[in-house]
Design a protein around this motif. Structure first.
Motif, PDB file in Angstrom:
ATOM      1  N   ASP A 164       0.509   4.041  -2.997  1.00 14.99           N
ATOM      2  CA  ASP A 164       0.219   5.442  -2.701  1.00 14.99           C
ATOM      3  C   ASP A 164       1.345   6.345  -3.190  1.00 14.99           C
ATOM      4  O   ASP A 164       1.096   7.426  -3.743  1.00 14.99           O
ATOM      5  CB  ASP A 164       0.022   5.629  -1.191  1.00 14.99           C
ATOM      6  CG  ASP A 164      -1.241   4.965  -0.679  1.00 14.99           C
ATOM      7  OD1 ASP A 164      -2.090   4.590  -1.514  1.00 14.99           O
ATOM      8  OD2 ASP A 164      -1.381   4.820   0.555  1.00 14.99           O
ATOM      9  N   PHE A 165       2.574   5.914  -2.983  1.00 12.38           N
ATOM     10  CA  PHE A 165       3.716   6.732  -3.379  1.00 12.38           C
ATOM     11  C   PHE A 165       3.781   6.882  -4.894  1.00 12.38           C
ATOM     12  O   PHE A 165       3.985   7.983  -5.409  1.00 12.38           O
ATOM     13  CB  PHE A 165       5.007   6.112  -2.848  1.00 12.38           C
ATOM     14  CG  PHE A 165       6.219   6.986  -3.067  1.00 12.38           C
ATOM     15  CD1 PHE A 165       6.408   8.128  -2.310  1.00 12.38           C
ATOM     16  CD2 PHE A 165       7.164   6.659  -4.018  1.00 12.38           C
ATOM     17  CE1 PHE A 165       7.507   8.943  -2.506  1.00 12.38           C
ATOM     18  CE2 PHE A 165       8.274   7.455  -4.224  1.00 12.38           C
ATOM     19  CZ  PHE A 165       8.444   8.606  -3.461  1.00 12.38           C
ATOM     20  N   ALA A 206       6.976   2.592  11.653  1.00 10.43           N
ATOM     21  CA  ALA A 206       6.118   2.363  10.497  1.00 10.43           C
ATOM     22  C   ALA A 206       4.964   1.419  10.801  1.00 10.43           C
ATOM     23  O   ALA A 206       3.892   1.524  10.208  1.00 10.43           O
ATOM     24  CB  ALA A 206       6.943   1.796   9.333  1.00 10.43           C
ATOM     25  N   GLN A 242       0.821  -1.208   0.000  1.00  8.88           N
ATOM     26  CA  GLN A 242       0.000   0.000   0.000  1.00  8.88           C
ATOM     27  C   GLN A 242       0.856   1.259   0.000  1.00  8.88           C
ATOM     28  O   GLN A 242       0.545   2.241  -0.685  1.00  8.88           O
ATOM     29  CB  GLN A 242      -0.930   0.006   1.212  1.00  8.88           C
ATOM     30  CG  GLN A 242      -1.961   1.140   1.192  1.00  8.88           C
ATOM     31  CD  GLN A 242      -2.874   1.076  -0.006  1.00  8.88           C
ATOM     32  OE1 GLN A 242      -3.454   0.013  -0.298  1.00  8.88           O
ATOM     33  NE2 GLN A 242      -3.019   2.179  -0.736  1.00  8.88           N
ATOM     34  N   TYR A 243       1.951   1.250   0.752  1.00 12.60           N
ATOM     35  CA  TYR A 243       2.882   2.383   0.725  1.00 12.60           C
ATOM     36  C   TYR A 243       3.335   2.650  -0.707  1.00 12.60           C
ATOM     37  O   TYR A 243       3.352   3.796  -1.175  1.00 12.60           O
ATOM     38  CB  TYR A 243       4.121   2.087   1.577  1.00 12.60           C
ATOM     39  CG  TYR A 243       3.925   2.181   3.071  1.00 12.60           C
ATOM     40  CD1 TYR A 243       3.088   3.128   3.644  1.00 12.60           C
ATOM     41  CD2 TYR A 243       4.605   1.316   3.925  1.00 12.60           C
ATOM     42  CE1 TYR A 243       2.925   3.200   5.023  1.00 12.60           C
ATOM     43  CE2 TYR A 243       4.450   1.379   5.299  1.00 12.60           C
ATOM     44  CZ  TYR A 243       3.608   2.326   5.841  1.00 12.60           C
ATOM     45  OH  TYR A 243       3.448   2.399   7.197  1.00 12.60           O
ATOM     46  N   MET A 259       5.426  10.284   3.699  1.00 13.77           N
ATOM     47  CA  MET A 259       4.228   9.484   3.463  1.00 13.77           C
ATOM     48  C   MET A 259       4.095   8.390   4.520  1.00 13.77           C
ATOM     49  O   MET A 259       3.013   8.142   5.047  1.00 13.77           O
ATOM     50  CB  MET A 259       4.292   8.871   2.072  1.00 13.77           C
ATOM     51  CG  MET A 259       3.074   8.040   1.690  1.00 13.77           C
ATOM     52  SD  MET A 259       3.470   6.802   0.447  1.00 13.77           S
ATOM     53  CE  MET A 259       4.590   5.740   1.359  1.00 13.77           C
ATOM     54  N   VAL A 260       5.215   7.718   4.868  1.00 10.05           N
ATOM     55  CA  VAL A 260       5.189   6.684   5.898  1.00 10.05           C
ATOM     56  C   VAL A 260       4.788   7.292   7.238  1.00 10.05           C
ATOM     57  O   VAL A 260       3.948   6.745   7.968  1.00 10.05           O
ATOM     58  CB  VAL A 260       6.566   6.002   6.013  1.00 10.05           C
ATOM     59  CG1 VAL A 260       6.594   5.046   7.216  1.00 10.05           C
ATOM     60  CG2 VAL A 260       6.892   5.239   4.729  1.00 10.05           C
ATOM     61  N   ALA A 320       1.070   8.050   7.195  1.00 15.39           N
ATOM     62  CA  ALA A 320       0.250   6.825   7.258  1.00 15.39           C
ATOM     63  C   ALA A 320       0.249   6.241   8.660  1.00 15.39           C
ATOM     64  O   ALA A 320      -0.780   5.772   9.165  1.00 15.39           O
ATOM     65  CB  ALA A 320       0.771   5.810   6.249  1.00 15.39           C
ATOM     66  N   THR A 321       1.412   6.282   9.330  1.00 12.54           N
ATOM     67  CA  THR A 321       1.515   5.755  10.685  1.00 12.54           C
ATOM     68  C   THR A 321       0.674   6.587  11.653  1.00 12.54           C
ATOM     69  O   THR A 321      -0.011   6.051  12.530  1.00 12.54           O
ATOM     70  CB  THR A 321       2.983   5.728  11.134  1.00 12.54           C
ATOM     71  OG1 THR A 321       3.749   4.975  10.207  1.00 12.54           O
ATOM     72  CG2 THR A 321       3.109   5.114  12.524  1.00 12.54           C
ATOM     73  N   CYS A 343      10.877   2.608   9.639  1.00  8.60           N
ATOM     74  CA  CYS A 343      11.419   3.094   8.364  1.00  8.60           C
ATOM     75  C   CYS A 343      12.656   3.910   8.709  1.00  8.60           C
ATOM     76  O   CYS A 343      12.571   4.903   9.434  1.00  8.60           O
ATOM     77  CB  CYS A 343      10.396   3.947   7.623  1.00  8.60           C
ATOM     78  SG  CYS A 343      11.016   4.599   6.039  1.00  8.60           S
TER      79      CYS A 343
END
Length: 297
Positions: free
Chosen positions: A112-113, A160, A108-109, A288-289, A292-293, A271
């Motif tokens: 999305d990236f 993460a 998913q990361y 982004m990570v 999301a976290t 991460c």
């Protein structure tokens, strides 16, 4: 020779009229004439014929026109590339990961990236935690997902993923019939463990969890990949304590049960990255990570 000279030359080559070319360039005719003279002096050849019939390109001018067009196109491409790299919109990102990340949000990361930064090429490499740390320190990776937050001072990290450990058992094991398993019930069982060299932090966590219940695990096998741990367990070669996400691996012959008394020791993935050198694409990925976290918290 300056890029200004090339732009003036190309406009005049299209218009073949000093007045119209000067108007398009938003300058008066004398500066245009002067710039063309400077260009011809720099090139060492006449590029235009000027007489009572008007303005025409010479043979040298026609040849120079192709080169000038290419030069300006390359300069514009270089400008756009530099701007996009500075903005982190293009480039290459080298990401390391431990195998369990395939079940802990990595796909998913990446989706999305890539949706937000389609111009960045992401190259994945599966490595254990220690291999990733070494690669980050030697600038062989730009970011990595590791099982430990205990990192050298040169590296930074953000949490993460966090989840409980679970017990992984052969499907026909007596304890697999229970809704949950107490860690102490595994004291006499042979363990399959992730290698100490590959992930010392994970190794020590399992030992500490067992020691807190009054025993040390009987290590039968040590392997370097998470799916190898689950595979050996599925073949009846021991039991294991693994991150809960591995229950989604779908490995036939393996059963996963919650641990009744180990919630206080979570399985974590960080991460990690090396702050230098400057790398906008990596910074976008880390942001982004982090985002999301925070959303999962």
């Amino acid at each position: 020779m300056e890029f200004r000279h090339l732009r003036y030359f190309l406009v005049l080559a299209e218009e073949l009229h000093f007045g119209r070319a000067a108007k398009r360039l938003s300058i008066s005719q004398p500066p245009l004439s002067l710039n063309i003279q400077q260009l011809e002096a720099s090139v060492g050849a006449r590029l235009f014929e000027r007489d009572s019939r008007g303005v025409r390109l010479t043979a040298a001018g026609r040849a120079f026109r192709e080169s000038a067009t290419a030069l300006l196109a390359q300069a514009e491409a270089a400008r756009v590339l530099a701007r996009d790299i500075e903005a982190g919109a293009v480039g290459r990102l080298r990401v390391g990961f431990v195998g369990s990340m395939l079940y802990r949000g990595l796909p998913q990361y990446l989706r999305d990236f890539q949706a937000n930064f389609p111009g960045i090429q992401v190259a994945l490499t599966e490595l254990n935690s220690q291999e990733q740390i070494d690669a980050l320190l030697h600038n062989e990776l730009d970011a990595g997902f590791v099982h430990t937050g205990r990192l050298p001072d040169e590296l930074s990290a953000v949490l993460a993923h966090r989840e409980p450990f679970v017990c992984c058992l052969p499907q026909d094991h007596a304890l697999a019939a229970q809704a949950e398993v107490a860690l102490a019930d595994l004291r006499a069982e042979p363990f399959v463990l992730f290698s100490r060299k590959a992930s010392p932090d994970y190794y020590s966590r399992i030992f500490e969890m067992c020691a807190a219940r009054g025993f040390y695990p009987q290590i039968r096998h040590e392997v370097r990949h998470w799916l190898s741990v689950v595979s050996l367990v599925s073949q009846g070669m021991g039991v294991a304590v693994v991150p809960a996400a591995l229950a989604r691996s779908g490995m036939a012959g393996a059963a996963f049960r919650p641990l009744a008394d180990a919630a206080e020791v979570p399985s974590e993935v960080y991460c990690a990255w090396k702050a230098a050198p400057d790398h906008p694409a990596r910074d976008h990925f880390v942001a982004m990570v982090r985002s999301a976290t925070a959303a999962q918290a």
